[in-house]
Design a protein around this motif. Sequence first.
Motif, short mmCIF file in Angstrom:
data_model
loop_
_atom_site.label_atom_id
_atom_site.label_comp_id
_atom_site.label_asym_id
_atom_site.label_seq_id
_atom_site.Cartn_x
_atom_site.Cartn_y
_atom_site.Cartn_z
N SER A 30 0.78 -1.08 0.15
CA SER A 30 -0.28 0.10 0.15
C SER A 30 0.92 1.07 0.08
CB SER A 30 -0.99 0.15 1.08
OG SER A 30 -0.33 -0.14 2.65
N ARG A 31 0.24 2.56 -0.35
CA ARG A 31 1.03 3.70 -0.35
C ARG A 31 -0.11 4.80 0.24
NH1 ARG A 31 0.89 5.71 -6.85
NH2 ARG A 31 -1.15 5.54 -7.27
N ARG A 32 0.63 6.01 0.58
CA ARG A 32 -0.06 7.05 1.14
C ARG A 32 -0.74 7.61 -0.19
NH1 ARG A 32 3.20 11.22 4.15
NH2 ARG A 32 3.62 12.05 1.91
N GLN A 33 -1.82 7.98 0.10
CA GLN A 33 -2.70 8.61 -1.29
C GLN A 33 -2.17 9.99 -1.70
OE1 GLN A 33 -4.93 6.90 -3.06
NE2 GLN A 33 -4.42 5.34 -1.67
N ASP A 94 3.88 8.04 0.48
CA ASP A 94 4.70 9.42 -0.03
C ASP A 94 4.27 9.92 -1.44
OD1 ASP A 94 6.51 11.59 0.21
OD2 ASP A 94 8.40 10.41 -0.40
N ASN A 95 2.85 10.04 -1.54
CA ASN A 95 2.50 10.46 -3.02
C ASN A 95 2.88 9.52 -3.94
OD1 ASN A 95 0.95 12.33 -4.34
ND2 ASN A 95 2.88 13.53 -4.92
N GLY A 96 2.98 8.25 -3.74
CA GLY A 96 3.00 7.25 -4.73
C GLY A 96 4.47 6.89 -5.18
N ARG A 187 8.19 11.42 6.38
CA ARG A 187 7.03 11.74 5.37
C ARG A 187 6.54 10.37 5.11
NH1 ARG A 187 9.23 12.07 0.24
NH2 ARG A 187 11.57 12.57 0.27
N GLU A 188 7.63 9.27 5.05
CA GLU A 188 7.33 8.27 4.64
C GLU A 188 6.51 7.11 5.54
OE1 GLU A 188 10.96 6.28 3.08
OE2 GLU A 188 11.47 7.99 1.86
N SER A 189 6.18 7.75 6.71
CA SER A 189 5.41 6.98 7.54
C SER A 189 4.24 6.27 6.92
CB SER A 189 4.88 7.86 8.80
OG SER A 189 4.08 7.08 9.64
N PRO A 190 3.70 4.75 7.22
CA PRO A 190 4.67 4.08 8.37
C PRO A 190 5.78 3.20 7.82
CG PRO A 190 2.87 2.73 7.19
CD PRO A 190 2.88 4.11 6.50
#
Length: 381
Positions: A30-33, A94-96, A187-190
């Motif tokens: 998964s990634r942050r949106q 991190d925004n993909g 910013r790369e959390s988690p």
Amino acid sequence: MLLPIHLVLGVLAATLTAAEPTGNFSIPLSRRQSTGDFSLQQVDVFSSDLNDIVVKYSRAFDNFFRNTGRQHPLQSNKLLRRADEASVDLRNVDNGLLWTGEVQFGSPPQTIYIDFDTGSADTLVNPGAYDPDSSSSSHNTKKSFSNTYGDGRKANGTIYTDDFSIGGISGKHVAIGLAKNDFIASRESPNKGISGLSMPSIQTFPSACKPFFHTLRDQGAVSQGIFQFTIKTGSGSSLHLGGIDSSKYTGSITWVDFDPSDGFYVASASINGKNIKTILDSGTSLIIGPPDEVKDLLQSIDGVKVSDQQGQIMGTFSCSENPKVNVKYGGKTFPLIHTHLKQSDTINLPMNAWIMGDPFFQSASVIFDQDNNRLGFAKQA
């Protein structure tokens, strides 16, 4: 409205799963949106990403020379800037720019989100992500490690071995580097670490501390030395280990050989009809090529305007256009779709090859077969 074209001069930048067979396990990725599209004002951020990649490969080439006594065949002469099967879901971070999944180290298990990277070999984590003192199976090897990242941060620390599990597969004495400093940005959390899936010849760790998948293979934790990335722009991304998940692709698989002595997964391909040599790298957020080759590609694409932005060559296209960029492996073509194209740039690469990062992985299901030294490519289901 103009969109930056996910292709680059010297960098083809990209901002560019179903029922499981019995006994198989998947690791969700998964990634942050995303918080929005790239803009031409974000060149500095993009340049930082490129620098990170140059440093990563410079370090890998140094490791290759140290481990083998010879220069890597893809390294250029330019000055460098120095159970049985399992699946894991991948998270968009991190925004993909990053895809992560869960692993567990220790007894009792300590869960860590990490970035699975086919362009490196070692498993490293931030301080606090793993506590060896809380694990009854932890062993301090007394060996140290040192890595440098593109923003100047160094990851220095100690190598431990411990019990390990990933998506239902378990192993013992798997190497993990515990850093003394935070080398993974907040910013790369988690995400708290990096776990390499390449060959041992580019590892930083001592030879006895093999990449985790090699250790699982040696211990018979997987019946096949195969893993499969299926990265999607939406949900459903996964890393499948120990076999092939046929529910992740449609049609047939095209196979291309790679030479394990290269350390990386190197395969011949073509892009818009031009023959190229590529490195398949799940840990890179861009598609990157030699500057002259990428510039020629950008200039040949209908609807793309090439310009200079703050000293970097940019390719832009109208959002009403759909630039055609086709990557071909074996006899199968994989188009990079509109949403995979975002921005471009130029940089001196430390190699004579293209890096195929996440934008390509979002166009195919990619199979890494270490048993037969081949790479498989199929259309995503």
